[in-house]
Design an enzyme around this catalytic site. Structure first.
Site, PDB file in Angstrom:
ATOM      1  N   GLN A 157      -2.224   2.764  10.201  1.00 31.73           N
ATOM      2  CA  GLN A 157      -0.941   2.757   9.494  1.00 31.73           C
ATOM      3  C   GLN A 157       0.115   3.595  10.192  1.00 31.73           C
ATOM      4  OE1 GLN A 157      -3.951   3.422   8.049  1.00 31.73           O
ATOM      5  NE2 GLN A 157      -4.015   2.797   5.910  1.00 31.73           N
ATOM      6  N   ARG A 217       0.847  -1.197   0.000  1.00 29.36           N
ATOM      7  CA  ARG A 217       0.000   0.000   0.000  1.00 29.36           C
ATOM      8  C   ARG A 217       0.876   1.237   0.000  1.00 29.36           C
ATOM      9  NH1 ARG A 217       2.343   2.131   3.757  1.00 29.36           N
ATOM     10  NH2 ARG A 217       0.741   3.723   3.849  1.00 29.36           N
ATOM     11  N   GLY A 218       0.223   2.383  -0.232  1.00 26.76           N
ATOM     12  CA  GLY A 218       0.962   3.619  -0.439  1.00 26.76           C
ATOM     13  C   GLY A 218       1.069   3.864  -1.929  1.00 26.76           C
ATOM     14  N   ASN A 244      -5.617  12.242   0.532  1.00 21.74           N
ATOM     15  CA  ASN A 244      -4.722  11.420   1.345  1.00 21.74           C
ATOM     16  C   ASN A 244      -5.584  10.625   2.320  1.00 21.74           C
ATOM     17  OD1 ASN A 244      -1.955  10.661   2.033  1.00 21.74           O
ATOM     18  ND2 ASN A 244      -2.284  11.731   3.970  1.00 21.74           N
ATOM     19  N   LYS A 245      -4.955   9.832   3.165  1.00 23.04           N
ATOM     20  CA  LYS A 245      -5.670   8.958   4.087  1.00 23.04           C
ATOM     21  C   LYS A 245      -6.705   9.719   4.893  1.00 23.04           C
ATOM     22  CE  LYS A 245      -4.987   5.485   4.052  1.00 23.04           C
ATOM     23  NZ  LYS A 245      -5.638   4.515   3.157  1.00 23.04           N
ATOM     24  N   ASP A 289      -2.259  10.522  -2.234  1.00 19.48           N
ATOM     25  CA  ASP A 289      -2.525   9.464  -3.195  1.00 19.48           C
ATOM     26  C   ASP A 289      -2.953  10.015  -4.550  1.00 19.48           C
ATOM     27  OD1 ASP A 289      -2.777   6.466  -1.823  1.00 19.48           O
ATOM     28  OD2 ASP A 289      -2.895   8.125  -0.412  1.00 19.48           O
TER      29      ASP A 289
END
Length: 348
Positions: free
Chosen positions: A199, A49-50, A250-251, A240
């Site tokens: 995370q 991920r990422g 982003n998250k 992202d």
């Protein structure tokens, strides 16, 4: 045995080795991937991920898929390769690096002349170039981010994991942290735990522990308190996907951190390669937001957190408006969000 340096995606002879990020920090496990189907599963289930790391993994997935293709001519091969690309595109809708890497691999296939064996080798070479370029890009992002930060010894806050685990190595937001640490200017990193997948608590803290970087994990709800108490000098996060106007996905929870930073007059930086900027999307309103399974919210491991009969909402990302972002840090420098199209669009 733990690594001295963290590389989440490694080509090893005839297969890919992935660090299983779902098992960290309690267990360091490598997963062997030799088929495109397995790579698509690894991306979808967040073994890898990422955004940049997903791009590297997808590039190798394209090669693995190409290796499996049986074709008698070039046109037939390219048609089947497009089906491989579509399978990989369907795994994660928000991370633009996934789509960028797939398109780079398709361009390589279309522009390579020679036998099908030669074409397949060209795809492997292209995947390895994408991986090496991302590693070099992250180091440049780290250095440009260091230059953009306020002067003096710094206490930084980050959200989620935008480190070596999320890239080919070194990291974007954590690349800035690493460069700051290596320059002797980091006093402490504060890492949001980053619910619901944790995370920050699991991955960012694990990376820092490997290198002795001083890190304090806080719950997501503590960020405002820490800023109010004068404990944070700057915020650095990854992305992202970034729209042409500088809005950044982003998250989930990043937008909240940006609002809090703005309220406390604390600079807020987004660190990402130019490949994360989607110049075809005018603003963050057009960025697709992935929704993940409700189980991520209502349980941790085997422990149920919520009573039966309630409903759940689990978006994986949110969008931080450009006006809350001090600068977007790329491999070519740090730019105010309103300048990225003029400064970086030709590069992409």
């Amino acid at each position: 045995m733990l690594p001295n340096q963290v590389y989440p995606v490694v080509w090893n002879h005839d297969r890919v080795l992935l660090i299983d990020q779902n098992r960290l920090p309690s267990e360091y496990t490598l997963v062997e991937i030799s088929r495109c189907d397995d790579m698509a599963h690894a991306i979808k289930t967040m073994i890898v991920r990422g955004a940049p790391a997903i791009g590297v993994a997808a590039a190798y997935g394209m090669y693995l898929g190409a290796r499996e293709i049986e074709a008698t001519n070039r046109d037939q091969f390219l048609a089947k390769l497009e089906r491989v690309a579509e399978q990989l595109r369907s795994t994660r809708p928000t991370a633009v690096n996934l789509f960028w890497a797939i398109e780079q691999m398709l361009k390589t296939a279309r522009h390579t002349i020679g036998s099908l064996d030669h074409l397949k080798q060209a795809l492997l070479d292209a995947a390895q170039r994408i991986q090496q370029a991302d590693l070099e890009t992250c180091r440049s992002i780290g250095d440009h981010g260091l230059a953009a930060l306020p002067p003096g010894k710094l206490r930084l806050l980050t959200h989620c994991n935008a480190g070596a685990l999320a890239t080919a190595g070194y990291g974007t937001a954590l690349g800035v942290v690493r460069s700051t640490w290596n320059a002797g200017r980091l006093e402490r990193l504060y890492a949001d735990e980053t619910r619901p997948r944790l995370q920050g608590a699991r991955l960012t803290a694990w990376e820092c522990a490997q290198e002795g970087i001083p890190v304090t994990v806080i719950t997501d709800s503590m960020a405002a308190h820490c800023m109010q108490r004068g404990m944070i000098d700057a915020v650095v996060v990854g992305a992202d996907r970034i729209a042409a106007n500088g809005d950044a996905a982003n998250k989930i929870g990043t937008y909240s951190v940006a609002l809090i930073a703005k309220a406390h007059n604390i600079p807020f930086f987004v660190a990402a390669p130019v490949s994360t900027i989607d110049f075809n999307i005018a603003s963050g309103k057009d960025i697709p937001i992935e929704e993940r399974d409700a189980s991520e919210v209502y349980q941790v491991g085997e422990t149920m957190l919520c009573p039966p009969g309630v409903e759940y909402y689990n978006p994986a990302f949110d969008v931080t408006p450009a006006e809350l972002i001090t600068a977007i840090v790329t491999e070519f420098g740090a730019f105010p969000p309103e300048r990225i199209q003029a400064e970086l669009s030709p590069i992409s």
